[in-house]
Design an enzyme around this catalytic site. Structure first.
Site, PDB file in Angstrom:
ATOM      1  N   ASN A  58      34.879  19.012  44.930  1.00 19.25           N
ATOM      2  CA  ASN A  58      35.890  19.145  45.982  1.00 19.25           C
ATOM      3  C   ASN A  58      36.864  20.287  45.734  1.00 19.25           C
ATOM      4  O   ASN A  58      37.502  20.783  46.672  1.00 19.25           O
ATOM      5  CB  ASN A  58      36.673  17.834  46.140  1.00 19.25           C
ATOM      6  CG  ASN A  58      35.898  16.745  46.860  1.00 19.25           C
ATOM      7  OD1 ASN A  58      36.231  15.573  46.769  1.00 19.25           O
ATOM      8  ND2 ASN A  58      34.835  17.120  47.567  1.00 19.25           N
TER       9      ASN A  58
ATOM     10  N   ASP B 274      32.580   8.694  52.366  1.00 25.30           N
ATOM     11  CA  ASP B 274      32.156   9.927  53.013  1.00 25.30           C
ATOM     12  C   ASP B 274      32.363   9.838  54.521  1.00 25.30           C
ATOM     13  O   ASP B 274      32.137   8.784  55.119  1.00 25.30           O
ATOM     14  CB  ASP B 274      30.671  10.175  52.704  1.00 25.30           C
ATOM     15  CG  ASP B 274      30.217  11.571  53.095  1.00 25.30           C
ATOM     16  OD1 ASP B 274      31.068  12.456  53.256  1.00 25.30           O
ATOM     17  OD2 ASP B 274      29.004  11.766  53.246  1.00 25.30           O
TER      18      ASP B 274
END
Length: 242
Positions: free
Chosen positions: A63, A15
């Protein structure tokens, strides 16, 4: 480092690519490219430490909700690395595996995935598992559907179903549960990653954006893991033994 101090399976939520790029005034795709280099460093560190399984959360099922340009950049970058960098993994004796709903990718990318899996299938030094279009809840729902269908056909008795039998229907059934899950960027959540498999996993959250993650960060995490006492729900006895 004693073998017992080394986790068998490490999983990483990578991340911070977008924030890394924004802080430098660069487009998000540059953050993803820098993140891809961090993947290479992480694999190198895992190999040198003796990790047997390394799972990287590369592309979540959520995503797909990002803007089409970023999704295109992510899939193009994935295609490039599968096409041009898998040979390096093969030379390092690394087996490449994948979990997730791969049907959402185009035929060309799925062909690259199949090629990478086939090329490295017999490698045994470490298994690198890429979670692509992956969501833990989605995987559990699909397993529950298969169980329900089998029960309707009379093949199983739902009342006798065990945790082990349910786990065997998950995409991760061929791999051991992770001993350690790491998330970079300072966020402290699992974000739909290996929810079933992480029931007794050690968690580590590091305040480092993924593109800046390197071998020293990995070594520090392994050292921290070595100092933890894993009880798996048991109480220690008064003498300190489990």
């Amino acid at each position: 480092m004693a073998p017992a101090a080394v986790p068998r399976h490490v999983a990483v939520i990578m991340d911070g690519n977008g924030r890394w790029a924004k802080a430098r005034g660069k487009p998000v795709v540059m953050g993803h490219r820098a993140g891809a280099e961090a993947v290479r460093r992480c694999v190198k560190a895992a190999l040198s430490t003796g990790i047997r399984f390394l799972t990287l959360y590369a592309f979540s099922s959520e995503n797909w909700k990002r803007n089409t340009g970023e999704v295109a950049d992510l899939t193009s970058l994935l295609r490039f690395y599968l096409r041009h960098k898998v040979a390096e993994l093969h030379e390092q004796n690394v087996r490449l595996e994948f979990i997730g709903d791969l049907t959402r990718f185009d035929d060309g990318l799925r062909a690259e995935i199949d090629r990478a899996r086939t090329l490295t299938a017999r490698n045994g030094r470490m298994t690198l598992i890429l979670a692509l279009s992956y969501g833990a809840r989605q995987d559990m729902v699909m397993a529950a559907r298969r169980l329900a269908e089998a029960a309707m056909r009379g093949e199983i008795d739902p009342a006798r179903m065990t945790e082990e039998e349910f786990g065997d229907l998950l995409q991760t059934s061929a791999f051991p549960d992770p001993d350690l899950i790491v998330r970079t960027s300072g966020e402290q959540r699992l974000s739909n990653f290996l929810l079933w498999e992480s029931a007794y996993t050690e968690l580590a959250f590091v305040d480092v954006l993924w593109p800046d993650f390197d071998e020293s960060h990995f070594a520090a995490l392994i050292a921290d893991y070595a100092g933890r006492e894993r009880r798996f729900g048991k109480r220690p006895d008064p003498d300190g033994a489990l």
